[in-house]
Design an enzyme around this catalytic site. Structure first.
Site, PDB file in Angstrom:
ATOM      1  N   HIS A   1     -18.546  49.069  96.020  1.00 42.65           N
ATOM      2  CA  HIS A   1     -18.468  49.023  94.424  1.00 42.65           C
ATOM      3  C   HIS A   1     -19.409  48.173  93.475  1.00 42.65           C
ATOM      4  CE1 HIS A   1     -16.264  44.605  93.276  1.00 42.65           C
ATOM      5  NE2 HIS A   1     -17.434  44.819  93.197  1.00 42.65           N
TER       6      HIS A   1
ATOM      7  N   GLU B   1     -14.321  51.369  92.048  1.00 42.16           N
ATOM      8  CA  GLU B   1     -14.117  50.963  93.658  1.00 42.16           C
ATOM      9  C   GLU B   1     -13.754  52.295  94.378  1.00 42.16           C
ATOM     10  OE1 GLU B   1     -13.572  48.181  94.056  1.00 42.16           O
ATOM     11  OE2 GLU B   1     -11.936  46.626  92.835  1.00 42.16           O
TER      12      GLU B   1
ATOM     13  N   ASP C   1     -19.090  44.942  82.642  1.00 44.20           N
ATOM     14  CA  ASP C   1     -17.173  44.841  83.437  1.00 44.20           C
ATOM     15  C   ASP C   1     -16.821  43.503  82.397  1.00 44.20           C
ATOM     16  OD1 ASP C   1     -18.285  43.485  84.707  1.00 44.20           O
ATOM     17  OD2 ASP C   1     -18.007  44.693  86.736  1.00 44.20           O
TER      18      ASP C   1
ATOM     19  N   ASN D   1     -17.440  46.456  99.888  1.00 46.36           N
ATOM     20  CA  ASN D   1     -16.884  47.503  99.178  1.00 46.36           C
ATOM     21  C   ASN D   1     -17.705  48.830  98.827  1.00 46.36           C
ATOM     22  OD1 ASN D   1     -16.137  47.661  96.502  1.00 46.36           O
ATOM     23  ND2 ASN D   1     -13.917  47.162  97.056  1.00 46.36           N
TER      24      ASN D   1
HETATM   25  P1  PGA Z   1     -21.027  38.576  93.711  1.00 48.74           P
HETATM   26  O1  PGA Z   1     -20.120  40.252  93.037  1.00 48.74           O
HETATM   27  O2  PGA Z   1     -22.782  38.616  93.283  1.00 48.74           O
HETATM   28  O3  PGA Z   1     -20.406  37.844  93.414  1.00 48.74           O
HETATM   29  O4  PGA Z   1     -20.527  39.352  94.961  1.00 48.74           O
HETATM   30  C1  PGA Z   1     -21.562  41.789  93.420  1.00 48.74           C
HETATM   31  C2  PGA Z   1     -19.972  43.060  93.039  1.00 48.74           C
HETATM   32  O5  PGA Z   1     -18.866  42.247  93.061  1.00 48.74           O
HETATM   33  O6  PGA Z   1     -20.620  43.551  92.261  1.00 48.74           O
END
Ligand code: PGA
Length: 243
Positions: free
Chosen positions: A139, A144, A68, A137
């Site tokens: 995702h 999302e 992404d 959450n």
């Molecule tokens: P993080 O993000 O490794 O910074 O916790 C993980 C994600 O949002 O996929």
């Protein structure tokens, strides 16, 4: 199907994940890697850089496709995922930058940018190994919680919880972009192997729901229960609700 590997702490998680990635690259030097940004995979990238410098792993034939990118950020913007990948990984190994790919957040034409990325990932034959973090959450990429699972690369509005979680990396919360281009859930599922990394108590609920909850787009990571080859490497805190 979903194999859970318990790690002692962040460093142990990072080394175990790096071991799996480097084994993949050793077994198939022209491997296609799906890569992820965020705080979680940084330790694995550091370990891989270290092994590269020791001569243990060679990235010269590897091709990479990131999940992404924020919409509206140029490739040299220090907050962009283009920049993140060079800074945390690509600039320190012998990968050909022409073989690295991140959705083009600088292209304001969302439809064109996403279609172009989908074609590139498809032409590469999809990742042999997809590295994934997981959001608080649930995702994956920037897919999302929603009422349906997404398919190909698309433009998403980030949820308030993701904007808040990511604002730690920006000076002010209002600086966090509100939209992103992300590989879809279906594309992620095309990877032949998926390696999920997670650490810390904030991920415990999402990790539990991913492994043991119902398969629902309200927890996008739960779809991984339907994938034939998923490994989760997580520390004790992230696994605390799975015991
Ligand atoms: P993080 O993000 O490794 O910074 O916790 C993980 C994600 O949002 O996929």
């Amino acid at each position: 199907m979903l194999k859970i590997v318990s790690a002692r702490d962040y460093d142990d998680m990072s080394r175990k994940a790096a071991n799996i990635i480097s084994a993949q690259v050793i077994l198939k030097p022209d491997t296609v890697l799906g890569l992820a940004t965020g705080s979680t995979p940084i330790g694995a990238y550091r370990q891989l850089i270290d092994w590269y410098k020791k001569g243990d792993v060679d990235f010269s034939q590897v091709r990479t496709y990131n999940l992404d990118e924020y919409r509206g950020l140029g490739h040299d913007d220090p907050q962009s995922y283009h920049y993140f990948m060079r800074d945390n990984f690509f600039d320190h190994i012998n990968i050909d930058l022409n073989n690295t790919h991140v959705p083009d957040g600088a292209n304001p034409d969302a439809e064109a940018a996403c279609a172009e990325y989908d074609k590139m990932v498809a032409d590469a034959g999809y990742p042999d190994l997809q590295l994934l973090g997981i959001g608080n959450n649930g995702h994956i990429g920037f897919n999302e919680p929603d009422d349906h699972f997404s398919k190909g690369t698309h433009c998403v509005d980030l949820t308030e919880s993701t904007i808040k979680a990511n604002s730690r990396l920006f000076e002010r919360e209002e600086d966090v972009p509100r939209q992103a281009y992300t590989m879809g859930v279906q594309t992620i599922m095309y990877a032949r192997m998926i390696l999920v990394v997670a650490n810390g108590a904030a991920k415990a609920q999402a990790v539990h729901d991913m492994c043991f909850g119902p398969v629902t787009p309200q927890c996008p990571a739960s779809i991984l229960q339907l994938h034939p080859n998923v490994v989760l490497v997580a520390d004790k805190e992230a696994l605390s609700l799975c015991e």
